[in-house]
Motif scaffolding. Structure first.
Motif, PDB file in Angstrom:
ATOM      1  N   MET A  48       0.820  -1.206   0.000  1.00 49.45           N
ATOM      2  CA  MET A  48       0.000   0.000   0.000  1.00 49.45           C
ATOM      3  C   MET A  48       0.859   1.264   0.000  1.00 49.45           C
ATOM      4  O   MET A  48       0.519   2.255  -0.657  1.00 49.45           O
ATOM      5  N   GLY A  49       1.971   1.232   0.730  1.00 51.63           N
ATOM      6  CA  GLY A  49       2.849   2.398   0.757  1.00 51.63           C
ATOM      7  C   GLY A  49       3.442   2.700  -0.607  1.00 51.63           C
ATOM      8  O   GLY A  49       3.484   3.856  -1.043  1.00 51.63           O
ATOM      9  N   ASN A  50       3.886   1.668  -1.309  1.00 52.19           N
ATOM     10  CA  ASN A  50       4.474   1.864  -2.634  1.00 52.19           C
ATOM     11  C   ASN A  50       3.419   2.221  -3.675  1.00 52.19           C
ATOM     12  O   ASN A  50       3.668   3.051  -4.553  1.00 52.19           O
ATOM     13  N   ILE A  51       2.250   1.608  -3.587  1.00 49.71           N
ATOM     14  CA  ILE A  51       1.157   1.952  -4.516  1.00 49.71           C
ATOM     15  C   ILE A  51       0.739   3.400  -4.323  1.00 49.71           C
ATOM     16  O   ILE A  51       0.521   4.142  -5.294  1.00 49.71           O
ATOM     17  N   ARG A  52       0.628   3.826  -3.070  1.00 50.66           N
ATOM     18  CA  ARG A  52       0.249   5.208  -2.774  1.00 50.66           C
ATOM     19  C   ARG A  52       1.247   6.190  -3.374  1.00 50.66           C
ATOM     20  O   ARG A  52       0.855   7.205  -3.979  1.00 50.66           O
ATOM     21  N   LEU A  53       2.535   5.890  -3.240  1.00 51.12           N
ATOM     22  CA  LEU A  53       3.557   6.794  -3.760  1.00 51.12           C
ATOM     23  C   LEU A  53       3.521   6.858  -5.283  1.00 51.12           C
ATOM     24  O   LEU A  53       3.655   7.936  -5.875  1.00 51.12           O
ATOM     25  N   ILE A  54       3.316   5.708  -5.931  1.00 51.55           N
ATOM     26  CA  ILE A  54       3.235   5.676  -7.396  1.00 51.55           C
ATOM     27  C   ILE A  54       2.044   6.497  -7.879  1.00 51.55           C
ATOM     28  O   ILE A  54       2.162   7.310  -8.811  1.00 51.55           O
ATOM     29  N   LEU A  55       0.884   6.298  -7.265  1.00 54.63           N
ATOM     30  CA  LEU A  55      -0.326   7.029  -7.667  1.00 54.63           C
ATOM     31  C   LEU A  55      -0.166   8.519  -7.423  1.00 54.63           C
ATOM     32  O   LEU A  55      -0.599   9.348  -8.238  1.00 54.63           O
ATOM     33  N   LEU A  56       0.458   8.876  -6.310  1.00 56.95           N
ATOM     34  CA  LEU A  56       0.660  10.285  -5.982  1.00 56.95           C
ATOM     35  C   LEU A  56       1.519  10.962  -7.043  1.00 56.95           C
ATOM     36  O   LEU A  56       1.222  12.077  -7.488  1.00 56.95           O
ATOM     37  N   LEU A 253      20.358   8.409   0.884  1.00 55.77           N
ATOM     38  CA  LEU A 253      21.526   7.724   1.431  1.00 55.77           C
ATOM     39  C   LEU A 253      21.135   6.707   2.496  1.00 55.77           C
ATOM     40  O   LEU A 253      21.762   5.644   2.612  1.00 55.77           O
ATOM     41  N   THR A 254      20.097   6.997   3.267  1.00 53.63           N
ATOM     42  CA  THR A 254      19.605   6.050   4.272  1.00 53.63           C
ATOM     43  C   THR A 254      19.103   4.775   3.611  1.00 53.63           C
ATOM     44  O   THR A 254      19.449   3.655   4.019  1.00 53.63           O
ATOM     45  N   VAL A 255      18.281   4.943   2.576  1.00 51.90           N
ATOM     46  CA  VAL A 255      17.746   3.792   1.841  1.00 51.90           C
ATOM     47  C   VAL A 255      18.874   3.003   1.198  1.00 51.90           C
ATOM     48  O   VAL A 255      18.928   1.765   1.284  1.00 51.90           O
ATOM     49  N   ALA A 256      19.788   3.723   0.539  1.00 51.46           N
ATOM     50  CA  ALA A 256      20.876   3.068  -0.177  1.00 51.46           C
ATOM     51  C   ALA A 256      21.788   2.289   0.770  1.00 51.46           C
ATOM     52  O   ALA A 256      22.155   1.138   0.494  1.00 51.46           O
ATOM     53  N   SER A 257      22.146   2.908   1.894  1.00 48.44           N
ATOM     54  CA  SER A 257      23.048   2.243   2.836  1.00 48.44           C
ATOM     55  C   SER A 257      22.432   0.966   3.390  1.00 48.44           C
ATOM     56  O   SER A 257      23.104  -0.076   3.488  1.00 48.44           O
ATOM     57  N   LEU A 258      21.161   1.037   3.753  1.00 43.70           N
ATOM     58  CA  LEU A 258      20.474  -0.134   4.294  1.00 43.70           C
ATOM     59  C   LEU A 258      20.448  -1.271   3.277  1.00 43.70           C
ATOM     60  O   LEU A 258      20.684  -2.430   3.621  1.00 43.70           O
ATOM     61  N   PHE A 259      20.201  -0.924   2.031  1.00 48.28           N
ATOM     62  CA  PHE A 259      20.108  -1.940   0.974  1.00 48.28           C
ATOM     63  C   PHE A 259      21.478  -2.492   0.601  1.00 48.28           C
ATOM     64  O   PHE A 259      21.698  -3.710   0.578  1.00 48.28           O
ATOM     65  N   LEU A 293      10.200   0.356   4.107  1.00 47.43           N
ATOM     66  CA  LEU A 293      10.559   1.698   4.560  1.00 47.43           C
ATOM     67  C   LEU A 293      10.706   2.705   3.428  1.00 47.43           C
ATOM     68  O   LEU A 293      10.523   3.905   3.651  1.00 47.43           O
ATOM     69  N   ASN A 294      11.076   2.252   2.236  1.00 45.25           N
ATOM     70  CA  ASN A 294      11.348   3.171   1.124  1.00 45.25           C
ATOM     71  C   ASN A 294      10.269   4.230   0.920  1.00 45.25           C
ATOM     72  O   ASN A 294      10.564   5.427   0.906  1.00 45.25           O
ATOM     73  N   PRO A 295       8.996   3.830   0.734  1.00 42.53           N
ATOM     74  CA  PRO A 295       7.972   4.858   0.462  1.00 42.53           C
ATOM     75  C   PRO A 295       7.766   5.816   1.617  1.00 42.53           C
ATOM     76  O   PRO A 295       7.464   6.993   1.408  1.00 42.53           O
ATOM     77  N   PHE A 296       7.961   5.351   2.859  1.00 37.41           N
ATOM     78  CA  PHE A 296       7.755   6.211   4.016  1.00 37.41           C
ATOM     79  C   PHE A 296       8.934   7.167   4.217  1.00 37.41           C
ATOM     80  O   PHE A 296       8.751   8.330   4.578  1.00 37.41           O
ATOM     81  N   ILE A 297      10.148   6.684   3.968  1.00 33.65           N
ATOM     82  CA  ILE A 297      11.317   7.554   4.087  1.00 33.65           C
ATOM     83  C   ILE A 297      11.251   8.674   3.061  1.00 33.65           C
ATOM     84  O   ILE A 297      11.487   9.844   3.366  1.00 33.65           O
ATOM     85  N   TYR A 298      10.902   8.323   1.830  1.00 29.24           N
ATOM     86  CA  TYR A 298      10.838   9.331   0.768  1.00 29.24           C
ATOM     87  C   TYR A 298       9.628  10.254   0.934  1.00 29.24           C
ATOM     88  O   TYR A 298       9.629  11.376   0.439  1.00 29.24           O
TER      89      TYR A 298
END
Length: 329
Positions: A48-56, A253-259, A293-298
């Motif tokens: 839902m978080g990723n779908i919401r971000l795409i639609l937005l 950078l937070t997302v990238a480092s974690l991944f 976390l990606n959609p919420f961090i961004y």
């Protein structure tokens, strides 16, 4: 459950055949139903978080820029990424059959490598976008054209697909030993290598090389580009500009480092140095936590995205009031 008990659940009066046995993230037991609910909730929240971000991004014209185009691609990849591993893991908590077929394992490995590699390369390209936007703002519309963005996305998908095809074809033409017990919750190259009955030292070098190209090089590119970005920002920008740049870059950078840190830990070590329990915990970060976390961090750390959310909510609220008013009249 001990390994022998898991095997007996599958075998009984049957033979294992070509199926693989997945021991799962946790030991199967009386908590299975609870763990199924937890995993299912995390999966739905991530979707839902990723779908919401795409639609937005699609609905708000103010977000029709290269940065948000690449971000929508990242969200799309994350949706598919988490869908490759989590549903099977969740089903195994409720099923008496803890296996995955040879073909199913092959498909899962291929898709996981494709999506993981694409995400790794795309995160690198996103750092290039931020570098151009902050260090060369006047040339940004020319340098980061729509054509270039599509080239980046196509390059990421094509490169990772080719890499995945080579590794998947090679590992699954090797001979696997015994009961094919995978001490993990999904099929991936590092969990399959220990099951091979022949020397895999040469092949492990190719896995290491792929990890350096697909994972380490983009990560180094991100660190390098952001070093330049911070240098330029603190040299030329005001306090407000510095805050905005740091906020944008720190999210990425937070997302990238974690991944990258977790995937590099898995794919750049020889299998003799792997610990199954440690590998499963590390895998949770790049298979579940990162897409979650990606959609919420961004979103939460981005004023433009939050503004788009407020505008969309206001439109929905206004439309609802107009509908109710017309119905009352």
């Amino acid at each position: 459950f001990r390994v022998s008990e898991v095997i007996s659940m599958k075998t009984g009066n049957q033979t294992v055949g070509t199926d693989f046995i997945l021991l799962g993230l946790f030991q199967y037991g009386p908590m299975d139903s609870f763990l199924f609910v937890v995993i299912a909730i995390l999966f739905l929240v991530a979707l839902m978080g990723n779908i919401r971000l795409i639609l937005l991004i699609q609905l708000d014209t103010r977000l029709h820029s290269p940065m948000y185009f690449l971000l929508s691609q990242l969200s799309f990849i994350d949706m598919m990424y988490i869908s490759t591993t989590v549903p099977k893991m969740a089903i195994n908590f409720l099923s008496n059959n803890k296996t995955i077929t040879f073909l199913g394992c092959k498909i899962q490995t291929f898709l996981f490598l494709v999506l993981g590699g694409t995400e790794a390369l795309l995160l690198g390209f996103m750092s290039c976008d931020r570098y151009v936007a902050i260090c060369h703002p006047l040339r940004y519309p020319l340098l980061m054209s729509k054509k270039l963005c599509w080239f980046m996305v196509t390059c990421a998908w094509t490169s990772s697909s080719l890499n995945s095809l080579i590794h998947t074809a090679h590992i699954f033409q090797l001979h696997f030993c015994g009961y094919r017990v995978i001490n993990h919750f999904f099929c991936e190259i590092p969990t399959l290598v220990p099951l091979v009955c022949q020397d895999t030292s040469q092949y492990e070098y190719t896995v290491l090389l792929s990890g350096i190209i697909i994972l380490l090089l983009p990560f180094m590119a991100i660190l390098t580009s952001y070093a330049y970005v911070l240098t330029v920002v603190f040299r030329k920008s005001s306090g407000k500009g510095q805050t905005k740049a740091i906020s944008t870059c720190s999210s990425h950078l937070t997302v990238a480092s974690l991944f990258y840190v977790t995937t590099l830990s898995t794919y750049t070590r020889p299998h003799t140095l792997h610990s199954p329990e440690e590998d499963k915990v590390v895998a949770v970060f790049y298979t579940i936590i990162t897409p979650l976390l990606n959609p919420f961090i961004y979103s939460l750390r981005n004023k433009e995205v939050m503004g788009a959310m407020r505008r969309l909510w206001n439109h929905v609220h206004l439309y609802r009031n107009m509908t109710v008013g017309n119905f009352t009249d």
